[in-house]
Design a protein around this motif. Structure first.
Motif, PDB file in Angstrom:
ATOM      1  N   ASP A 190       0.814  -1.215   0.000  1.00  0.00           N
ATOM      2  CA  ASP A 190       0.000   0.000   0.000  1.00  0.00           C
ATOM      3  C   ASP A 190       0.849   1.268   0.000  1.00  0.00           C
ATOM      4  OD1 ASP A 190       1.029  -0.227   2.523  1.00  0.00           O
ATOM      5  OD2 ASP A 190      -0.879   0.089   3.570  1.00  0.00           O
ATOM      6  N   GLN A 278      -4.827   1.565  -0.010  1.00  0.00           N
ATOM      7  CA  GLN A 278      -4.916   2.752   0.843  1.00  0.00           C
ATOM      8  C   GLN A 278      -6.356   3.207   1.040  1.00  0.00           C
ATOM      9  OE1 GLN A 278      -2.540   6.052  -0.454  1.00  0.00           O
ATOM     10  NE2 GLN A 278      -0.643   5.237   0.393  1.00  0.00           N
ATOM     11  N   ASN A 279      -7.148   3.135  -0.025  1.00  0.00           N
ATOM     12  CA  ASN A 279      -8.508   3.682  -0.001  1.00  0.00           C
ATOM     13  C   ASN A 279      -9.564   2.652   0.379  1.00  0.00           C
ATOM     14  OD1 ASN A 279      -7.383   6.088  -0.922  1.00  0.00           O
ATOM     15  ND2 ASN A 279      -7.787   5.629  -3.065  1.00  0.00           N
ATOM     16  N   ALA A 280      -9.180   1.402   0.511  1.00  0.00           N
ATOM     17  CA  ALA A 280     -10.155   0.335   0.765  1.00  0.00           C
ATOM     18  C   ALA A 280     -10.685   0.389   2.198  1.00  0.00           C
ATOM     19  CB  ALA A 280      -9.508  -1.024   0.503  1.00  0.00           C
ATOM     20  N   ASP A 281     -11.934  -0.026   2.366  1.00  0.00           N
ATOM     21  CA  ASP A 281     -12.434  -0.232   3.721  1.00  0.00           C
ATOM     22  C   ASP A 281     -11.963  -1.603   4.208  1.00  0.00           C
ATOM     23  OD1 ASP A 281     -14.155  -2.231   2.672  1.00  0.00           O
ATOM     24  OD2 ASP A 281     -15.799  -0.808   2.419  1.00  0.00           O
ATOM     25  N   LEU A 282     -12.340  -1.975   5.426  1.00  0.00           N
ATOM     26  CA  LEU A 282     -11.813  -3.214   6.008  1.00  0.00           C
ATOM     27  C   LEU A 282     -12.198  -4.441   5.193  1.00  0.00           C
ATOM     28  CD1 LEU A 282     -12.396  -2.547   9.821  1.00  0.00           C
ATOM     29  CD2 LEU A 282     -10.234  -2.477   8.550  1.00  0.00           C
ATOM     30  N   VAL A 283     -13.425  -4.464   4.714  1.00  0.00           N
ATOM     31  CA  VAL A 283     -13.875  -5.620   3.928  1.00  0.00           C
ATOM     32  C   VAL A 283     -13.129  -5.691   2.600  1.00  0.00           C
ATOM     33  CG1 VAL A 283     -15.843  -6.680   2.743  1.00  0.00           C
ATOM     34  CG2 VAL A 283     -16.142  -5.654   5.022  1.00  0.00           C
ATOM     35  N   GLN A 284     -13.022  -4.547   1.918  1.00  0.00           N
ATOM     36  CA  GLN A 284     -12.324  -4.518   0.637  1.00  0.00           C
ATOM     37  C   GLN A 284     -10.853  -4.867   0.806  1.00  0.00           C
ATOM     38  OE1 GLN A 284     -13.350  -0.445  -0.206  1.00  0.00           O
ATOM     39  NE2 GLN A 284     -14.862  -1.013  -1.783  1.00  0.00           N
ATOM     40  N   ARG A 285     -10.250  -4.354   1.865  1.00  0.00           N
ATOM     41  CA  ARG A 285      -8.834  -4.646   2.109  1.00  0.00           C
ATOM     42  C   ARG A 285      -8.641  -6.140   2.342  1.00  0.00           C
ATOM     43  NH1 ARG A 285      -3.750  -1.469   3.481  1.00  0.00           N
ATOM     44  NH2 ARG A 285      -2.335  -3.190   3.825  1.00  0.00           N
ATOM     45  N   ILE A 308     -13.144  -3.678  -6.979  1.00  0.00           N
ATOM     46  CA  ILE A 308     -12.670  -2.968  -5.782  1.00  0.00           C
ATOM     47  C   ILE A 308     -11.768  -1.801  -6.184  1.00  0.00           C
ATOM     48  CG2 ILE A 308     -11.243  -3.166  -3.709  1.00  0.00           C
ATOM     49  CD1 ILE A 308     -12.222  -6.086  -3.478  1.00  0.00           C
ATOM     50  N   THR A 312     -12.850   1.959  -5.108  1.00  0.00           N
ATOM     51  CA  THR A 312     -12.014   2.744  -4.196  1.00  0.00           C
ATOM     52  C   THR A 312     -11.455   4.000  -4.860  1.00  0.00           C
ATOM     53  OG1 THR A 312     -10.075   1.427  -4.808  1.00  0.00           O
ATOM     54  CG2 THR A 312     -11.312   0.732  -2.844  1.00  0.00           C
TER      55      THR A 312
END
Length: 358
Positions: A190, A278-285, A308, A312
């Protein structure tokens, strides 16, 4: 720098490409004859020949010759063309080795060199190891031949040291960039700045800056011209690689370049992926961490990754980075004072580099 020069005649880039290809064909034909005379394996030269014939836009070679024109080169262009042809053999070396390290299946629509050699040896682990070793040696020979072409170019004696020094710097930069790429894959994915650092070493200098400077050095350019080529070469080289990374994941809107899986399966440390993480939320990450870097990644999972990266804003931000760098290049050219023919050629190549599709 050259300025105020009346130069209405356009540089025929298609003719330049034909000249470069003719030098390469003549050089490799002599290598075929030499191999036959000494009993060397004939398939080695043919492998390099086939690799060069498979495609590529010769953009480094074109930039080298345009750099010569932009720097006041006139008369016989033989020296610049020979240096430009050397760059294409250098590219062959770099890509053959890159494909070994990434275990890429194909290059320019054909099986990668190490895959071709593996197939010649049959299946199994031994064939895989020996195929990679054979391709490594073919790549080494391409680099040696690149150096031979460079050192036999009829460059004025007072300019040889600078030309050879720039070439050596390019080789070193690419090696450091490749090292950072290989050793950094999967770590700090990231980190946008780390990804850009790899681009600057591995791609930006060798693709744009150094080819321009090599042509300029052959023409006897001054320091100011060299600085201009750094000022436009680095951002254009970054834009070139950012576009390439986008094309590998998303393909091109016109369908000329299909979406791929190689960068995603490898977990390649790209700016695109860094922005997505960097821009993902927890689920996306969590999904990116789980899917990216899987050797068995399927198209269904790749489609989820693409969704995703789009959601993002990573794709859009990468496009903005390309645009901002391209616009910077145009501003540099606006103040460079190059002959009109060289200016037009550089602007055209800037478009070609940022829309590169193969």
């Amino acid at each position: 720098m050259t300025s105020g020069v009346v130069d209405a005649q356009a540089i025929d880039l298609c003719a330049v490409q034909r000249q470069v290809d003719a030098v390469l064909e003549s050089f490799l034909a002599e290598k075929v004859r030499a191999a036959a005379g000494r009993g060397h394996p004939p398939e080695v030269v043919e492998t390099v020949r086939d690799f060069l014939a498979a495609g590529g836009k010769r953009i480094r070679a074109l930039l080298c010759v345009v750099g010569w024109h932009a720097s006041g080169g006139h008369g016989d262009v033989t020296s610049a063309v020979r240096v430009a042809a050397s760059l294409e053999l250098f590219v062959a070396f770099a890509l053959i080795h890159d494909d070994i390290m990434d275990d890429s299946a194909s290059r320019r629509g054909r099986p990668a060199v190490h895959r071709v050699m593996r197939a010649r040896l049959g299946g199994g682990e031994r064939a895989e190891r020996l195929g990679a070793g054979g391709a490594l040696l073919v790549g080494n020979l391409a680099l040696m031949w690149a150096q031979e072409l460079l050192h036999t170019a009829p460059i004025e004696s007072g300019r040889q040291r600078l030309v050879h020094g720039l070439y050596d710097a390019m080789l070193e930069e690419v090696m450091y960039g490749q090292y950072l790429d290989v050793m950094g894959t999967g770590r700090g994915a990231d980190d946008v700045e780390a990804a850009l650092r790899i681009i600057r070493y591995k791609t930006a200098t060798a693709t744009i800056e150094r080819p321009l400077q090599l042509g300029a050095a052959v023409a006897g350019a001054d320091d100011a011209t060299m600085e201009v080529f750094t000022g436009l070469g680095l951002p254009l080289g970054e834009a070139f690689q950012l576009r390439d990374d986008l094309l590998d994941v998303f393909g091109s809107p016109d369908g000329a370049c299909a979406p791929g899986l190689s960068d995603l399966r490898e977990g390649k440390r790209t700016v695109l992926l860094a922005l997505g993480l960097q821009n993902a939320d927890l689920v996306q990450r969590a999904r990116l961490d789980r899917l990216v870097g899987r050797a068995d990644l399927e198209e269904r999972d790749a489609a989820e990754i693409r969704d995703i990266l789009f959601a993002t804003g990573a794709r859009e931000e990468t496009e903005r980075m390309i645009t901002s760098r391209y616009e910077h290049v145009l501003r540099v050219l606006d103040g460079a004072g190059f002959p009109p023919s060289a200016d037009r050629a550089l602007r055209g190549l800037a478009v070609k580099a940022t829309q590169y599709t193969s």
